[in-house]
Design a protein around this motif. Structure first.
Motif, PDB file in Angstrom:
ATOM      1  N   LEU A 148       0.836  -1.345  -0.176  1.00 51.17           N
ATOM      2  CA  LEU A 148       0.121  -0.011   0.061  1.00 51.17           C
ATOM      3  C   LEU A 148       0.801   1.142   0.037  1.00 51.17           C
ATOM      4  O   LEU A 148       0.405   2.370  -0.506  1.00 51.17           O
ATOM      5  CB  LEU A 148      -0.663   0.002   1.157  1.00 51.17           C
ATOM      6  N   ARG A 149       2.038   1.133   0.335  1.00 51.50           N
ATOM      7  CA  ARG A 149       2.982   2.294   0.594  1.00 51.50           C
ATOM      8  C   ARG A 149       3.955   2.305  -0.446  1.00 51.50           C
ATOM      9  O   ARG A 149       5.088   2.957  -0.408  1.00 51.50           O
ATOM     10  CB  ARG A 149       3.612   2.469   1.924  1.00 51.50           C
ATOM     11  N   TYR A 150       4.052   1.198  -1.374  1.00 52.12           N
ATOM     12  CA  TYR A 150       5.469   0.985  -2.209  1.00 52.12           C
ATOM     13  C   TYR A 150       5.377   2.496  -3.231  1.00 52.12           C
ATOM     14  O   TYR A 150       6.665   2.800  -3.413  1.00 52.12           O
ATOM     15  CB  TYR A 150       4.844  -0.193  -3.043  1.00 52.12           C
ATOM     16  N   HIS A 151       4.335   2.771  -3.548  1.00 50.37           N
ATOM     17  CA  HIS A 151       4.594   4.165  -4.680  1.00 50.37           C
ATOM     18  C   HIS A 151       5.156   5.339  -3.835  1.00 50.37           C
ATOM     19  O   HIS A 151       5.713   6.325  -4.457  1.00 50.37           O
ATOM     20  CB  HIS A 151       3.341   4.564  -5.417  1.00 50.37           C
ATOM     21  N   SER A 152       4.847   5.294  -2.582  1.00 45.67           N
ATOM     22  CA  SER A 152       5.265   6.526  -1.502  1.00 45.67           C
ATOM     23  C   SER A 152       6.921   6.266  -1.308  1.00 45.67           C
ATOM     24  O   SER A 152       7.418   7.205  -0.914  1.00 45.67           O
ATOM     25  CB  SER A 152       4.440   6.757  -0.672  1.00 45.67           C
ATOM     26  N   ILE A 153       7.089   4.928  -1.201  1.00 49.57           N
ATOM     27  CA  ILE A 153       8.627   4.771  -0.539  1.00 49.57           C
ATOM     28  C   ILE A 153       9.384   4.669  -1.947  1.00 49.57           C
ATOM     29  O   ILE A 153      10.539   5.130  -1.923  1.00 49.57           O
ATOM     30  CB  ILE A 153       8.563   3.257   0.002  1.00 49.57           C
ATOM     31  N   MET A 154       9.228   3.917  -2.866  1.00 44.93           N
ATOM     32  CA  MET A 154       9.895   3.841  -4.014  1.00 44.93           C
ATOM     33  C   MET A 154       9.398   4.741  -5.004  1.00 44.93           C
ATOM     34  O   MET A 154       8.570   4.383  -6.151  1.00 44.93           O
ATOM     35  CB  MET A 154       9.936   2.284  -4.500  1.00 44.93           C
ATOM     36  N   THR A 155       9.956   6.055  -5.056  1.00 47.33           N
ATOM     37  CA  THR A 155       9.187   6.881  -5.766  1.00 47.33           C
ATOM     38  C   THR A 155      10.329   7.122  -7.078  1.00 47.33           C
ATOM     39  O   THR A 155      11.392   6.304  -7.166  1.00 47.33           O
ATOM     40  CB  THR A 155       9.174   8.484  -5.267  1.00 47.33           C
ATOM     41  N   LEU A 156       9.859   7.628  -8.280  1.00 42.25           N
ATOM     42  CA  LEU A 156      10.698   7.668  -9.445  1.00 42.25           C
ATOM     43  C   LEU A 156      12.024   8.561  -9.017  1.00 42.25           C
ATOM     44  O   LEU A 156      13.233   8.240  -9.350  1.00 42.25           O
ATOM     45  CB  LEU A 156       9.978   8.423 -10.662  1.00 42.25           C
ATOM     46  N   GLN A 157      11.855   9.571  -8.384  1.00 44.89           N
ATOM     47  CA  GLN A 157      13.042  10.261  -7.806  1.00 44.89           C
ATOM     48  C   GLN A 157      14.113   9.409  -7.011  1.00 44.89           C
ATOM     49  O   GLN A 157      15.454   9.326  -7.230  1.00 44.89           O
ATOM     50  CB  GLN A 157      12.782  11.549  -6.938  1.00 44.89           C
ATOM     51  N   ARG A 158      13.531   8.577  -6.030  1.00 48.75           N
ATOM     52  CA  ARG A 158      14.343   7.757  -5.358  1.00 48.75           C
ATOM     53  C   ARG A 158      15.030   6.725  -6.227  1.00 48.75           C
ATOM     54  O   ARG A 158      16.332   6.263  -6.052  1.00 48.75           O
ATOM     55  CB  ARG A 158      13.408   7.188  -4.146  1.00 48.75           C
ATOM     56  N   ALA A 159      14.153   6.296  -7.009  1.00 46.76           N
ATOM     57  CA  ALA A 159      14.923   5.064  -8.092  1.00 46.76           C
ATOM     58  C   ALA A 159      15.956   5.730  -9.093  1.00 46.76           C
ATOM     59  O   ALA A 159      17.058   4.986  -9.013  1.00 46.76           O
ATOM     60  CB  ALA A 159      13.628   4.594  -9.072  1.00 46.76           C
ATOM     61  N   VAL A 160      15.724   6.829  -9.278  1.00 46.75           N
ATOM     62  CA  VAL A 160      16.980   7.561 -10.022  1.00 46.75           C
ATOM     63  C   VAL A 160      18.016   7.745  -9.378  1.00 46.75           C
ATOM     64  O   VAL A 160      19.328   7.366  -9.757  1.00 46.75           O
ATOM     65  CB  VAL A 160      16.443   8.891 -10.733  1.00 46.75           C
ATOM     66  N   ALA A 161      17.920   8.135  -8.006  1.00 51.46           N
ATOM     67  CA  ALA A 161      19.089   8.315  -7.307  1.00 51.46           C
ATOM     68  C   ALA A 161      19.757   6.910  -7.025  1.00 51.46           C
ATOM     69  O   ALA A 161      21.071   7.217  -6.782  1.00 51.46           O
ATOM     70  CB  ALA A 161      18.315   9.194  -6.012  1.00 51.46           C
ATOM     71  N   THR A 162      18.772   6.113  -6.815  1.00 49.22           N
ATOM     72  CA  THR A 162      19.517   4.693  -6.555  1.00 49.22           C
ATOM     73  C   THR A 162      20.446   4.247  -7.623  1.00 49.22           C
ATOM     74  O   THR A 162      21.454   3.882  -7.448  1.00 49.22           O
ATOM     75  CB  THR A 162      18.495   3.696  -6.211  1.00 49.22           C
ATOM     76  N   MET A 163      19.783   4.252  -8.765  1.00 51.28           N
ATOM     77  CA  MET A 163      20.636   3.934  -9.932  1.00 51.28           C
ATOM     78  C   MET A 163      21.932   4.691 -10.225  1.00 51.28           C
ATOM     79  O   MET A 163      22.903   4.314 -10.421  1.00 51.28           O
ATOM     80  CB  MET A 163      19.651   3.904 -11.365  1.00 51.28           C
ATOM     81  N   ALA A 164      21.761   6.085 -10.038  1.00 51.92           N
ATOM     82  CA  ALA A 164      22.751   7.066 -10.298  1.00 51.92           C
ATOM     83  C   ALA A 164      24.003   6.393  -9.101  1.00 51.92           C
ATOM     84  O   ALA A 164      25.285   6.549  -9.425  1.00 51.92           O
ATOM     85  CB  ALA A 164      22.507   8.325 -10.127  1.00 51.92           C
ATOM     86  N   SER A 165      23.373   6.306  -7.985  1.00 53.10           N
ATOM     87  CA  SER A 165      24.544   6.062  -6.832  1.00 53.10           C
ATOM     88  C   SER A 165      25.138   4.594  -7.129  1.00 53.10           C
ATOM     89  O   SER A 165      26.287   4.525  -6.961  1.00 53.10           O
ATOM     90  CB  SER A 165      23.674   5.805  -5.411  1.00 53.10           C
ATOM     91  N   VAL A 166      24.460   3.870  -7.767  1.00 53.22           N
ATOM     92  CA  VAL A 166      25.046   2.213  -8.107  1.00 53.22           C
ATOM     93  C   VAL A 166      26.007   2.495  -9.207  1.00 53.22           C
ATOM     94  O   VAL A 166      27.160   1.803  -8.993  1.00 53.22           O
ATOM     95  CB  VAL A 166      23.822   1.305  -8.242  1.00 53.22           C
ATOM     96  N   TRP A 167      25.783   3.227 -10.279  1.00 51.16           N
ATOM     97  CA  TRP A 167      26.974   3.237 -11.137  1.00 51.16           C
ATOM     98  C   TRP A 167      28.020   4.135 -10.571  1.00 51.16           C
ATOM     99  O   TRP A 167      29.125   3.790 -11.257  1.00 51.16           O
ATOM    100  CB  TRP A 167      26.109   4.145 -12.433  1.00 51.16           C
ATOM    101  N   LEU A 168      27.865   5.252  -9.927  1.00 53.96           N
ATOM    102  CA  LEU A 168      28.931   5.930  -9.357  1.00 53.96           C
ATOM    103  C   LEU A 168      29.731   5.106  -8.376  1.00 53.96           C
ATOM    104  O   LEU A 168      30.988   4.969  -8.844  1.00 53.96           O
ATOM    105  CB  LEU A 168      28.341   7.435  -8.755  1.00 53.96           C
ATOM    106  N   ALA A 169      29.079   4.461  -7.666  1.00 54.69           N
ATOM    107  CA  ALA A 169      29.904   3.630  -6.859  1.00 54.69           C
ATOM    108  C   ALA A 169      30.754   2.507  -7.489  1.00 54.69           C
ATOM    109  O   ALA A 169      31.939   2.307  -7.066  1.00 54.69           O
ATOM    110  CB  ALA A 169      29.106   3.054  -5.727  1.00 54.69           C
ATOM    111  N   SER A 170      30.076   1.871  -8.537  1.00 56.40           N
ATOM    112  CA  SER A 170      30.556   0.925  -9.167  1.00 56.40           C
ATOM    113  C   SER A 170      31.756   1.352  -9.971  1.00 56.40           C
ATOM    114  O   SER A 170      33.042   0.805  -9.988  1.00 56.40           O
ATOM    115  CB  SER A 170      29.585   0.293 -10.235  1.00 56.40           C
ATOM    116  N   THR A 171      31.835   2.525 -10.535  1.00 63.31           N
ATOM    117  CA  THR A 171      32.789   3.187 -11.333  1.00 63.31           C
ATOM    118  C   THR A 171      34.035   3.477 -10.290  1.00 63.31           C
ATOM    119  O   THR A 171      35.246   3.036 -10.637  1.00 63.31           O
ATOM    120  CB  THR A 171      32.506   4.297 -12.064  1.00 63.31           C
TER     121      THR A 171
END
Length: 314
Positions: A148-171
């Protein structure tokens, strides 16, 4: 010559001399310590198959607006990571073949620079693949336990921030690994990261399956059909479990190889294990080949979109 440049750097311990390796091979049991001679054509074929498959997955997700959600964005990033492994493998193989046959003449300094670039690219894709598997598992966990809270927890902004963080940390981490690949501390950090992500995903999956089993038991006692939501959640948990199992089988031997480099670099039996390094590389590439097949056959929406992409129904 073997594929995957940065992994080739870790083929054997830096403190194991040629004499020790030779004695270890003889003392540890002769023939089976000779390793496997895997042709370059097999690396090229698997790399091309993986590249095509992951390109199709990325194209399908970009094409279908119904797949424009954090979960499928994470899957897309995982496909990109696998695709980078294939591209880097193919680029290195072509680069080395041109140099060996004299079709490409370059100064040693430029060759080393190109090798470092390919090293960093593959290491980054390796770390990001493992990271996105963990991210996908966490995302599925939130979907099941906080629906019931998924869309408020995993917002698009948080998803983008997560993906960017993973790529930066990986590099960044891959650059450190390439620079200090002879250091046992760096190897221990890489091994620790792999074990941490593996334990994290195992804990999440066990919890998800415990919930699914409890839910199915409750339904059975009430003699009611399962809801579509719970059925989809269980299917997603099974899919991710298969992904984890495939990843562990494909990557486990390589990380065990790293553990042996740190713990017993000159032990005869460890040296025998090192001789099968090319087999570990094939398993790693197979992981990139198998992952898209799991997405295509277990996701009806993605499977339908893949069919449209293949038949050019845009």
């Amino acid at each position: 010559m073997s594929a995957l440049a940065p992994l080739r750097l870790l083929r054997e311990p830096s403190n194991a001399s040629e004499g020790n390796q030779s004695n270890a091979t003889v003392g540890a049991g002769g023939g089976w310590c000779q390793g496997l001679d895997i042709p370059n054509e097999l690396f090229l074929a698997l790399g091309l198959v993986s590249l095509v498959e992951n390109l199709l997955v990325v194209a399908a997700i970009l094409k279908n607006r119904n797949l424009h959600s954090p979960t499928y964005y994470f899957i897309c990033c995982l496909a990109v990571s696998d695709m980078l492994v294939s591209i880097s493998n193919l680029a290195e193989m072509l680069f080395m073949l041109l140099l060996e046959h004299g079709l490409l003449v370059m100064r040693p300094s430029i060759v080393r620079h190109m090798d470092s670039v390919i090293d960093t690219l593959i290491c980054s894709s390796v770390v990001s693949s493992l990271s996105f598997l963990g991210v996908i598992a966490v995302d599925r966990y939130i979907t099941i336990f906080y629906a019931l809270r998924y869309h408020s927890i995993m917002t698009l902004q948080r998803a983008v921030a997560t993906m960017a963080s993973v790529w930066l940390a990986s590099t960044v981490s891959s650059a450190v690994l390439i620079t200090y690949y002879r250091s046992n501390t760096v190897l221990l950090c890489l091994i620790g990261f792999f074990l941490f992500m593996l334990v994290l995903m195992l804990v999440l999956y066990i919890h998800m399956f415990a919930l699914a089993r409890h839910h199915l038991h409750s339904i059975s006692s009430q003699q009611k059909p399962p809801t579509a939501h719970r059925g989809g959640s269980l299917k997603g948990a099974v899919t991710l479990t298969i992904l984890l199992g495939v990843f562990f089988i494909c990557w486990g031997p390589f990380f065990f190889h790293l553990i042996l480099i740190v713990t017993c670099p000159t032990n005869p039996f460890c040296t025998c294990f090192f001789s099968y390094f090319n087999l570990f590389l094939i398993l790693i590439i197979c992981n990139s080949v198998i992952d898209p097949l799991i997405y295509a056959f277990r996701s009806q929406e993605l499977r339908r979109t893949l069919r449209e992409v293949v038949t050019c129904s845009w």
